[in-house]
Design a protein around this motif. Sequence first.
Motif, short mmCIF file in Angstrom:
data_model
loop_
_atom_site.label_atom_id
_atom_site.label_comp_id
_atom_site.label_asym_id
_atom_site.label_seq_id
_atom_site.Cartn_x
_atom_site.Cartn_y
_atom_site.Cartn_z
N LYS A 1 -8.61 1.67 0.78
CA LYS A 1 -8.86 0.39 1.47
C LYS A 1 -10.31 -0.07 1.24
O LYS A 1 -10.58 -1.26 1.12
N SER B 1 -2.46 0.71 -3.79
CA SER B 1 -3.07 0.03 -2.64
C SER B 1 -4.28 -0.82 -2.99
O SER B 1 -4.70 -1.64 -2.19
N ALA C 1 0.86 -1.19 0.00
CA ALA C 1 0.00 0.00 0.00
C ALA C 1 0.89 1.23 0.00
O ALA C 1 2.03 1.18 0.49
#
Length: 257
Positions: A165, A122, A96
Amino acid sequence: MNFSLEGKTYVIMGVANKRSLAWGIAKTLDEAGADLIFTYANERFEKPVRQLAETLKNKNSRFYLCDVTNDESIDQAFETIGEDVGSIAGLAHCIAFADKNDLKGEFIDTSRDGYLLAHNISAYSLVAVTRRAEKLMTDGGKIVTLTYLGGERVVQNYNVMGVAKASLDATMKYLANDIGKKNIRINAISAGPIRTLSAKGVGDFNSILKDIEEKAPLRKAVTQEDVGANAYYLLSDLSNGVTGEIIHVDSGYSILG
Ligand SMILES: CCCCCCc1ccc(Oc2ccc(Oc3cccc(O)n3)cc2)c(O)c1
């Protein structure tokens, strides 16, 4: 059911130093008898990764350059891995990145470049890596990636990495849907904050760590070893039947309102 990893080869992507969560995963798989392959983003990381691998039980690790922002680099890495070892049993994606200026202040100030960079490295990298790795998982396989609570709800300062994320979590589930028919499972570990090189890039990390130790049900921070143990579960037959799942290895913090 045999839970030893003897004779099984795993690719570990993202070891930067001895504090890396990827290194915690490597140590646990090594303990279980696995053969390990390490990929590193640029030559700066080759020496430290080789030095760390010298401390493992298994001294036959292999090392390949793999810059996940470059499709040719990913192709080259996995073609060579295929030539060298034939098939792999699994892969840990511990990669990431976001510009540290986008990991503090207000999210609304995120630039187009900063937003795309964070998502490229990421989140998209999991698609790019999985598309190559699944070709080497000729007898089924297991993939694990690392995510964080900030992708499920707002965590101050996590900002664009939280949005990336959220994309990683959905990316993992859509990949689970595609590769399940090939008997490949993919899951995520949502780790609580651990003091790593990466964590240094996120504003006000210390107060979050303190919050965990004071409020999390287990009243303690999680460790690199806790992440390693759960990765062993997800990368072995212990987790057969589980795919598209996120395991919170966070001392229970995420169950709090
Ligand atoms: C305010 C949230 C505190 C808890 C953060 C827990 C955490 C720690 C580290 C994490 O991994 C990264 C990886 C890269 C990253 O981007 C960086 C790291 C260092 C320097 C830099 O320029 N970018 C930020 C966090 C991560 O996704 C989540």
